[in-house]
Scaffold this active site. Structure first.
Site, PDB file in Angstrom:
ATOM      1  N   LYS A  83      -5.157   7.306  -1.141  1.00 20.70           N
ATOM      2  CA  LYS A  83      -4.404   6.177  -0.591  1.00 20.70           C
ATOM      3  C   LYS A  83      -4.185   5.153  -1.703  1.00 20.70           C
ATOM      4  O   LYS A  83      -5.135   4.739  -2.383  1.00 20.70           O
ATOM      5  CB  LYS A  83      -5.209   5.578   0.571  1.00 20.70           C
ATOM      6  CG  LYS A  83      -4.395   4.771   1.554  1.00 20.70           C
ATOM      7  CD  LYS A  83      -5.266   4.435   2.762  1.00 20.70           C
ATOM      8  CE  LYS A  83      -4.552   3.553   3.755  1.00 20.70           C
ATOM      9  NZ  LYS A  83      -5.460   3.078   4.816  1.00 20.70           N
TER      10      LYS A  83
HETATM   11  O1  G3P Z   1      -5.700   1.148   7.364  1.00 23.34           O
HETATM   12  C1  G3P Z   1      -4.568   0.392   7.464  1.00 23.34           C
HETATM   13  C2  G3P Z   1      -4.339  -0.324   8.772  1.00 23.34           C
HETATM   14  O2  G3P Z   1      -4.279   0.539   9.838  1.00 23.34           O
HETATM   15  C3  G3P Z   1      -4.971  -1.641   8.964  1.00 23.34           C
HETATM   16  O3  G3P Z   1      -4.880  -2.130  10.266  1.00 23.34           O
HETATM   17  O4  G3P Z   1      -5.576  -3.691  12.047  1.00 23.34           O
HETATM   18  O5  G3P Z   1      -6.309  -4.105   9.681  1.00 23.34           O
HETATM   19  O6  G3P Z   1      -3.953  -4.473  10.344  1.00 23.34           O
HETATM   20  P1  G3P Z   1      -5.197  -3.687  10.614  1.00 23.34           P
END
Ligand code: G3P
Length: 217
Positions: A83
């Site tokens: 990633k």
């Molecule tokens: O891993 C990336 C993503 O899904 C992060 O989500 O909830 O931290 O905006 P969030």
């Protein structure tokens, strides 16, 4: 549509894997910090719990250092997906890794042009963050629609991995648009199964069955 769990909680991952509904896992440095565990150790364990892609994120900011970190991460499991952040350095690293056949996930995507660059860099997955766009008053799902149109226009093979998913409606909207993958907190995956009429109907069936005095087994 593939379902990935967006977590570094191995107990949750194992429980979801047992349902047969889990196609992969995504992690990020924040989720690793939340787990309180050693990064390399937790990723190695996750790779044994699921057969599908396991995204492990580099933390370096230059292409050369990202590629050095990728070399370490790649050894953690055969299903490792590297990633990388959506920066020019990240895209350059993505191109190099994609050219050698390594799975890549370009993250922190907030615009369709960024997604176009990731596809040109040969990314296996692009991760547009719908929830974080919604949070600041933009339309996260509109971004998925735009990326889908652009990728279809040019027959790009990069898969749209909808990230920053906060609730089941995001999943429904992404699925209607034909997004390839949704990565979700485990609670959102479980919430997809819930419906009050299912609960009500099951309670009635259970009570009526009990009133018959019969048993199947
Ligand atoms: O891993 C990336 C993503 O899904 C992060 O989500 O909830 O931290 O905006 P969030």
């Amino acid at each position: 549509m593939k379902f990935f769990a967006d977590t570094a909680d191995t107990a949750d991952i194992a429980a979801l894997a047992a349902t047969g509904l889990l196609d992969g896992v995504t992690t990020n440095p924040s989720l690793i910090a939340k787990s309180g565990r050693n990064f390399l150790e937790v990723i190695r364990e996750i790779c044994t719990l699921v057969d599908g892609p396991v995204s492990a994120e580099v933390v370096a900011t230059t292409t050369a250092d990202m590629l050095r970190e990728a070399e370490v991460l790649k050894k953690l499991g055969e299903n490792i997906c590297i990633k990388l952040p959506l920066t020019l350095d990240g895209l350059t690293a993505c191109k190099a890794l994609s050219d050698e056949g390594t799975m890549t996930n370009v993250t922190l995507c907030f615009s369709a042009n960024q997604a176009l660059l990731a596809a040109k860099a040969g990314a296996t997955f692009i991760s547009p963050f719908v929830g974080r766009l919604d949070d600041i008053g933009f339309d996260g799902i509109q971004l998925i629609e735009d990326i889908k149109m652009i990728y279809d226009n040019y027959a790009f093979e990069t898969e749209i991995l909808v990230a920053s998913v906060r609730h089941p409606v995001h999943v429904l909207q992404a699925a209607k648009l034909g997004a390839d993958v949704a990565t979700m907190p485990p609670a959102v995956i479980r919430a997809l199964a819930n419906h009050p009429l299912t609960d009500k109907g099951l309670a009635a069936f259970t009570a009526d069955w009990a009133s018959t005095g019969q048993s199947i087994l």
